[in-house]
Design a protein around this motif. Structure first.
Motif, PDB file in Angstrom:
ATOM      1  N   ILE A  60       0.848  -1.206   0.000  1.00  0.00           N
ATOM      2  CA  ILE A  60       0.000   0.000   0.000  1.00  0.00           C
ATOM      3  C   ILE A  60       0.876   1.246   0.000  1.00  0.00           C
ATOM      4  O   ILE A  60       2.087   1.173   0.264  1.00  0.00           O
ATOM      5  CB  ILE A  60      -0.963   0.047   1.223  1.00  0.00           C
ATOM      6  N   GLY A  61       0.247   2.390  -0.273  1.00  0.00           N
ATOM      7  CA  GLY A  61       0.989   3.645  -0.351  1.00  0.00           C
ATOM      8  C   GLY A  61       1.179   4.312   1.000  1.00  0.00           C
ATOM      9  O   GLY A  61       2.107   5.099   1.190  1.00  0.00           O
ATOM     10  N   LEU A  62       0.294   4.015   1.944  1.00  0.00           N
ATOM     11  CA  LEU A  62       0.348   4.697   3.238  1.00  0.00           C
ATOM     12  C   LEU A  62       1.210   3.914   4.224  1.00  0.00           C
ATOM     13  O   LEU A  62       1.616   2.787   3.949  1.00  0.00           O
ATOM     14  CB  LEU A  62      -1.074   4.908   3.752  1.00  0.00           C
ATOM     15  N   GLU A  91      -5.145   2.459   7.100  1.00  0.00           N
ATOM     16  CA  GLU A  91      -4.997   1.472   6.023  1.00  0.00           C
ATOM     17  C   GLU A  91      -3.882   0.477   6.361  1.00  0.00           C
ATOM     18  O   GLU A  91      -4.007  -0.725   6.103  1.00  0.00           O
ATOM     19  CB  GLU A  91      -4.707   2.150   4.682  1.00  0.00           C
ATOM     20  N   ILE A 124      -4.175  -2.063  -2.262  1.00  0.00           N
ATOM     21  CA  ILE A 124      -5.449  -1.470  -1.822  1.00  0.00           C
ATOM     22  C   ILE A 124      -5.423   0.036  -2.138  1.00  0.00           C
ATOM     23  O   ILE A 124      -5.301   0.870  -1.247  1.00  0.00           O
ATOM     24  CB  ILE A 124      -5.674  -1.726  -0.309  1.00  0.00           C
ATOM     25  N   SER A 131      -6.505   3.904  -3.632  1.00  0.00           N
ATOM     26  CA  SER A 131      -7.677   4.751  -3.820  1.00  0.00           C
ATOM     27  C   SER A 131      -8.238   4.400  -5.193  1.00  0.00           C
ATOM     28  O   SER A 131      -7.480   4.046  -6.101  1.00  0.00           O
ATOM     29  CB  SER A 131      -7.266   6.225  -3.826  1.00  0.00           C
ATOM     30  N   ASN A 160     -10.796   5.332   2.555  1.00  0.00           N
ATOM     31  CA  ASN A 160      -9.813   6.406   2.669  1.00  0.00           C
ATOM     32  C   ASN A 160     -10.525   7.569   3.376  1.00  0.00           C
ATOM     33  O   ASN A 160     -10.123   7.965   4.442  1.00  0.00           O
ATOM     34  CB  ASN A 160      -9.318   6.770   1.264  1.00  0.00           C
ATOM     35  N   ARG A 206      -1.439  19.897  -5.126  1.00  0.00           N
ATOM     36  CA  ARG A 206      -1.229  18.532  -5.610  1.00  0.00           C
ATOM     37  C   ARG A 206      -2.568  17.803  -5.599  1.00  0.00           C
ATOM     38  O   ARG A 206      -3.290  17.841  -4.609  1.00  0.00           O
ATOM     39  CB  ARG A 206      -0.227  17.791  -4.706  1.00  0.00           C
ATOM     40  N   MET A 262      -4.576  13.945  -6.844  1.00  0.00           N
ATOM     41  CA  MET A 262      -4.311  12.583  -7.291  1.00  0.00           C
ATOM     42  C   MET A 262      -4.281  12.591  -8.817  1.00  0.00           C
ATOM     43  O   MET A 262      -4.709  13.554  -9.457  1.00  0.00           O
ATOM     44  CB  MET A 262      -5.404  11.643  -6.761  1.00  0.00           C
ATOM     45  N   PHE A 288       1.111   9.771  -4.645  1.00  0.00           N
ATOM     46  CA  PHE A 288       1.099  10.072  -3.210  1.00  0.00           C
ATOM     47  C   PHE A 288       2.504  10.065  -2.607  1.00  0.00           C
ATOM     48  O   PHE A 288       2.845  10.897  -1.762  1.00  0.00           O
ATOM     49  CB  PHE A 288       0.213   9.056  -2.479  1.00  0.00           C
ATOM     50  N   ASN A 309      -6.361  15.650   1.512  1.00  0.00           N
ATOM     51  CA  ASN A 309      -6.419  14.257   1.971  1.00  0.00           C
ATOM     52  C   ASN A 309      -7.254  14.188   3.245  1.00  0.00           C
ATOM     53  O   ASN A 309      -7.477  15.208   3.900  1.00  0.00           O
ATOM     54  CB  ASN A 309      -4.998  13.739   2.251  1.00  0.00           C
ATOM     55  N   PHE A 360     -11.086   3.168  -0.820  1.00  0.00           N
ATOM     56  CA  PHE A 360     -10.012   2.258  -1.222  1.00  0.00           C
ATOM     57  C   PHE A 360     -10.689   1.035  -1.825  1.00  0.00           C
ATOM     58  O   PHE A 360     -11.746   0.622  -1.349  1.00  0.00           O
ATOM     59  CB  PHE A 360      -9.215   1.763  -0.006  1.00  0.00           C
TER      60      PHE A 360
HETATM   61  O1  KDG Z   1      -2.320   3.415  -0.410  1.00  0.00           O
HETATM   62  C1  KDG Z   1      -3.135   4.434  -0.861  1.00  0.00           C
HETATM   63  C2  KDG Z   1      -2.373   5.717  -1.098  1.00  0.00           C
HETATM   64  O2  KDG Z   1      -1.306   5.404  -1.930  1.00  0.00           O
HETATM   65  C3  KDG Z   1      -3.140   6.846  -1.773  1.00  0.00           C
HETATM   66  O3  KDG Z   1      -4.186   6.356  -2.540  1.00  0.00           O
HETATM   67  C4  KDG Z   1      -3.603   7.879  -0.798  1.00  0.00           C
HETATM   68  O4  KDG Z   1      -5.463   9.289  -1.128  1.00  0.00           O
HETATM   69  C5  KDG Z   1      -4.317   9.064  -1.394  1.00  0.00           C
HETATM   70  C6  KDG Z   1      -3.597  10.054  -2.232  1.00  0.00           C
HETATM   71  O5  KDG Z   1      -3.751  11.238  -1.936  1.00  0.00           O
HETATM   72  O6  KDG Z   1      -2.897   9.695  -3.181  1.00  0.00           O
END
Ligand code: KDG
Length: 338
Positions: A38-40, A46, A94, A96, A151, A175, A177, A198, A215, A242
């Protein structure tokens, strides 16, 4: 070993067999390592949800299925990980729904601002027939969707000034997405949006490449944006789901028992993740104030004004994504609101 018809699996495999050797619950389950990225980070709800998922899968498989979690975009950003799933190089991510819209345009209906008023409405749509219909679009893209996590509602932060009304967006470098609806909606408000993964946001804020970002509060808190952003404006402009994705190439190799374990664990961990997310979004507001962020409310009237400014953008994308689908979403929100 334990071979039972799919229906009996729900009641637990092996309940009646006394003679089998080994763990009866592990019938039809192979030793597998499952990479989930995941990114977070781990502190984010998450991340906590992913950890819970890994525990549940281990429990349900008698330790045979091992989920190896990767946080903080260690395996790449949402788009890159999703592509790795399609290629069979990674098993789970997982993201967004927003950065997937270039691939599955219908997910873009969730990027329409000001659709949901609260999480209950979002749950009704995502867990209902419309959410399901969108998950069914995934297999043709070599992906399997096991449901939605949360999210949440997004708010704006920036380093320049409080945003109380639509005019305050003018000239702000924000910024967004990597998503066309977000891009054009912020342009309509007079901002200067820059789409970006992200994983690059913190340093872009720190170096002042952009003035702000948007966010949910739990993300602002766990990603420490308070260190590089002064103003937090409670715009609550859009809700982001998500989506729990599995590589179809991997999924097709699994036994029905293994698929069932992953399905159940994704749903159970998702229920937990939504609870934690809501709790932490609530707590984060006080915490961010205590950390020195200057917080302002945005009135309902101003939010309605923003919505009116954005309307032509939404009308355009409703045509592109399917007006029937959009109507279905608004109808289901209406029903949930009663
Ligand atoms: O893991 C999920 C994140 O990578 C990302 O989706 C979080 O809302 C997000 C963003 O601002 O990119």
């Amino acid at each position: 070993s334990c071979v039972v018809p799919a229906l009996l699996l729900l009641a637990g495999c092996g309940g009646g067999s006394t003679a089998s050797s080994g763990s009866p619950a592990a019938g039809g389950i192979q030793e597998r390592t499952i990479k989930a990225g995941i990114g977070l980070n781990q502190e984010h709800p998450e991340g906590k949800g992913l950890k819970k998922f890994a525990e549940l899968v281990s429990q349900k498989s008698g330790g045979k299925l091992k989920v190896q979690p990767f946080y903080d975009a260690q395996l790449g950003d949402d788009k890159k990980m999703t592509e790795a799933l399609q290629g069979g190089l990674q098993e789970i991510t997982i993201p967004s729904t927003s950065p997937l819209v270039g691939m599955i345009k219908e997910f873009g209906i969730f990027d329409f601002p000001f659709v949901f008023q609260d999480e209950k409405e979002a749950d009704a749509v995502l867990d209902g027939p419309l959410g399901q219909k969108l998950l069914e679009k995934l297999p043709e893209h070599n992906l399997i969707g096991l449901g939605y996590w949360e999210n949440g509602f997004r708010h704006l932060t920036n380093s320049k000034h409080p945003v109380r009304k639509a005019e305050d967006f003018k000239g702000l470098k924000i910024r967004t997405m990597q998503n066309q609806v977000h891009l054009e909606a912020f342009q309509a408000l007079g901002a200067n949006p820059t789409p970006m993964a992200f994983s690059e946001v913190f340093s872009a804020l720190e170096s002042k490449t952009v003035d702000g970002q948007e966010n949910p509060l739990a993300t602002i808190k766990t990603s420490k944006y308070d260190e590089v952003q002064r103003y937090l404006s409670l715009t609550k402009h859009v809700y982001t789901p998500f989506v729990f994705l599995v590589s179809k190439k991997f999924w097709d190799k699994l036994s029905p028992e293994e698929q069932q374990i992953l399905r159940e664990a994704a749903v159970e961990a998702g229920t937990y993740q939504r609870e934690v997310n809501r709790e932490e979004n609530r707590k984060a507001l006080e915490e961010l104030k205590n950390l020195g962020m200057e917080v302002n409310e945005v009135s309902d009237e101003e939010r309605a004004n923003m919505q009116a400014i954005i309307k032509p953008v939404i009308d355009k994308f409703a045509k592109e994504f399917g007006e029937d689908l959009v109507k279905e979403m608004y109808d289901q929100v209406e029903k949930a609101r009663q």
